[in-house]
Design an enzyme around this catalytic site. Structure first.
Site, PDB file in Angstrom:
ATOM      1  N   GLY A 172      35.213  33.163  36.883  1.00 41.08           N
ATOM      2  CA  GLY A 172      36.355  32.974  36.173  1.00 41.08           C
ATOM      3  C   GLY A 172      37.285  31.936  36.757  1.00 41.08           C
ATOM      4  N   ARG A 195      30.040  30.994  33.092  1.00 42.33           N
ATOM      5  CA  ARG A 195      29.195  31.944  33.742  1.00 42.33           C
ATOM      6  C   ARG A 195      27.973  31.526  33.320  1.00 42.33           C
ATOM      7  NH1 ARG A 195      32.992  35.551  36.135  1.00 42.33           N
ATOM      8  NH2 ARG A 195      35.010  36.059  34.638  1.00 42.33           N
ATOM      9  N   ASP A 197      40.363  37.480  42.064  1.00 44.72           N
ATOM     10  CA  ASP A 197      40.270  38.899  42.527  1.00 44.72           C
ATOM     11  C   ASP A 197      40.272  38.945  44.123  1.00 44.72           C
ATOM     12  OD1 ASP A 197      39.783  39.652  40.201  1.00 44.72           O
ATOM     13  OD2 ASP A 197      37.701  39.632  39.918  1.00 44.72           O
ATOM     14  N   ASP A 214      38.007  38.901  46.250  1.00 43.23           N
ATOM     15  CA  ASP A 214      36.875  39.759  46.670  1.00 43.23           C
ATOM     16  C   ASP A 214      35.848  39.031  47.517  1.00 43.23           C
ATOM     17  OD1 ASP A 214      35.979  38.267  44.671  1.00 43.23           O
ATOM     18  OD2 ASP A 214      34.914  39.595  43.461  1.00 43.23           O
ATOM     19  N   THR A 235      39.231  32.639  43.089  1.00 41.78           N
ATOM     20  CA  THR A 235      39.093  33.647  42.252  1.00 41.78           C
ATOM     21  C   THR A 235      40.336  34.505  42.336  1.00 41.78           C
ATOM     22  OG1 THR A 235      38.135  35.658  41.852  1.00 41.78           O
ATOM     23  CG2 THR A 235      37.698  34.865  43.980  1.00 41.78           C
ATOM     24  N   ARG A 258      37.476  43.776  38.458  1.00 42.27           N
ATOM     25  CA  ARG A 258      36.429  44.639  37.937  1.00 42.27           C
ATOM     26  C   ARG A 258      35.847  45.232  39.293  1.00 42.27           C
ATOM     27  NH1 ARG A 258      33.167  40.863  34.430  1.00 42.27           N
ATOM     28  NH2 ARG A 258      33.420  39.646  36.196  1.00 42.27           N
ATOM     29  N   ASP A 295      32.803  35.399  43.970  1.00 42.93           N
ATOM     30  CA  ASP A 295      31.596  35.971  44.335  1.00 42.93           C
ATOM     31  C   ASP A 295      30.405  35.499  43.590  1.00 42.93           C
ATOM     32  OD1 ASP A 295      30.548  38.700  45.607  1.00 42.93           O
ATOM     33  OD2 ASP A 295      29.955  38.876  43.535  1.00 42.93           O
TER      34      ASP A 295
HETATM   35  O1  F6P Z   1      37.880  35.978  37.615  1.00 40.08           O
HETATM   36  C1  F6P Z   1      37.674  37.489  37.840  1.00 40.08           C
HETATM   37  C2  F6P Z   1      38.062  38.296  36.614  1.00 40.08           C
HETATM   38  O2  F6P Z   1      39.418  37.874  36.434  1.00 40.08           O
HETATM   39  C3  F6P Z   1      37.999  39.801  36.799  1.00 40.08           C
HETATM   40  O3  F6P Z   1      38.960  40.426  37.428  1.00 40.08           O
HETATM   41  C4  F6P Z   1      37.733  40.206  35.588  1.00 40.08           C
HETATM   42  O4  F6P Z   1      36.930  41.524  35.434  1.00 40.08           O
HETATM   43  C5  F6P Z   1      36.909  39.240  34.904  1.00 40.08           C
HETATM   44  O5  F6P Z   1      37.045  37.943  35.515  1.00 40.08           O
HETATM   45  C6  F6P Z   1      37.069  39.132  33.225  1.00 40.08           C
HETATM   46  O6  F6P Z   1      36.375  38.014  33.162  1.00 40.08           O
HETATM   47  P1  F6P Z   1      36.009  37.296  31.956  1.00 40.08           P
HETATM   48  O7  F6P Z   1      36.951  38.052  30.554  1.00 40.08           O
HETATM   49  O8  F6P Z   1      36.097  35.773  31.870  1.00 40.08           O
HETATM   50  O9  F6P Z   1      34.768  37.506  31.448  1.00 40.08           O
END
Ligand code: F6P
Length: 326
Positions: free
Chosen positions: A14, A75, A131, A133, A129, A175, A106
């Site tokens: 992300g 990803r 997040d 995390d 990120t 998430r 992560d």
């Molecule tokens: O980048 C992390 C994050 O924002 C999480 O908090 C979220 O669950 C996820 O990415 C959503 O990602 P995407 O919609 O790009 O798959």
């Protein structure tokens, strides 16, 4: 130790506001030291496909203030396969890339751990990120901006909630991590904050709503991280409406607005410091580590130690939130 002549850089997972500032710092620091920098588009997927180009100083002009990432991101499922990793390594050799800077979260560092078990190439990570995390750093690039975005939105929702005497459930991103929820919720005076790291006691939540009702506390804001064990805003809306059918309830999912926008000053500075530190770490042979910031200083942590599970939520903060929201 032979001096590194070129470095590949990618952003993965992300995106987060401030990634561009980190790219800029890596490109400019590298070029200053006579190192060629190669941009790899779309993270590990672009590495596999050889989507690689030489970057000049001017490629990073006018990007410090921009959200997103000029290198784009992805990803990559292919990178999780032996075949994908082999192709990626082949592309690095083809382009004579001697070292890597990996900007991501992560998933990025998990990918790195697997890749470097098989292939030897010096690399330094930068935590990017929203997040937050990751262990090995107090802050990740984009977290501050994302929390500020959430705070601005929740403040606005509070205005209308107050005007209508409504209960609002606001879902923020995260998430697996509750840092955005915890920090935006605390900053906005939320009555309840629900996060994945803490088991949600639904009866407690409903009892608090009930006692607020009886005390005639007219606004009740619940901030929930998307990864809470009971679900997000939609699920809580249904549970609350079932128990309190007459209560005026609304829900709102803030979503991807939290990932975009111009980075805050804190994220621009963090990104610049970490980008600069990452190149210098590679130059001095400090590799297979993530550059992070702890107590204001740059700290390097091996990739395998930064991946999630190692960044616990501060229990004092949870206790304080419970008291302040009464
Ligand atoms: O980048 C992390 C994050 O924002 C999480 O908090 C979220 O669950 C996820 O990415 C959503 O990602 P995407 O919609 O790009 O798959």
């Amino acid at each position: 130790m032979a001096a590194i002549k070129n470095i590949g850089i990618l952003t993965s997972g992300g995106d987060s506001p401030g990634m561009n500032a980190a790219i800029r710092a890596v490109v400019r620091t590298g070029i200053y030291h006579g190192i060629d920098i190669y941009g790899i588009r779309r993270g590990y997927q672009g590495m596999i496909e050889g989507d690689i180009f030489k970057m000049e100083t001017t490629d990073v002009s006018n990007i410090i203030q921009r959200g997103g990432t000029i290198l784009k991101t992805a990803r990559s499922n292919d990178f999780m396969t032996m075949e994908g990793m082999e192709k990626a390594y082949g592309q690095l050799n083809k382009h004579k890339i001697e070292a890597l800077v990996l900007i991501g979260g992560d998933g990025t560092f998990r990918g790195a751990v697997d890749f470097f078990e098989k292939y030897t190439i010096p690399a330094v990570g930068i935590p990017g990120t929203i997040d937050k995390d990751l262990a090995g750093t107090d802050f990740t690039i984009g977290f501050d901006t994302a929390v500020n975005t959430a705070v601005e939105a929740i403040d606005k929702i509070r205005d209308t909630a107050e005007a209508h005497d409504r209960l609002f459930i606001i879902e923020v991103m995260g998430r697996d991590a509750g840092y955005i929820a915890l920090n935006s919720g605390l900053a906005c005076g939320a009555e309840d904050i629900l996060i994945p790291e803490q088991v949600t006691n639904i009866e407690d939540v409903l009892n608090r709503i009930d006692s607020d009702e009886r005390r005639k506390k007219t606004v009740h804001i619940i901030v929930v991280a998307e990864g809470d064990d009971y679900g997000g805003a939609k699920e809580f809306y249904a549970i609350i409406k079932e128990r309190f059918p007459l209560l005026d309830v609304r829900s709102c999912v803030l979503g991807h607005i939290q990932r975009g926008g111009s980075p805050s000053f804190a994220d621009r500075i963090l990104a610049s410091r970490l980008g600069y530190a990452a190149v210098n770490a590679l130059r001095t042979g400090n590799t297979q580590v993530m550059a992070g910031i702890i107590n204001g200083g740059i700290v390097f942590t091996p990739f395998k130690n930064v991946i999630k599970g190692d960044s616990p939520i501060n229990s004092d903060m949870l206790e304080m939130i419970a008291i302040l929201s009464k």
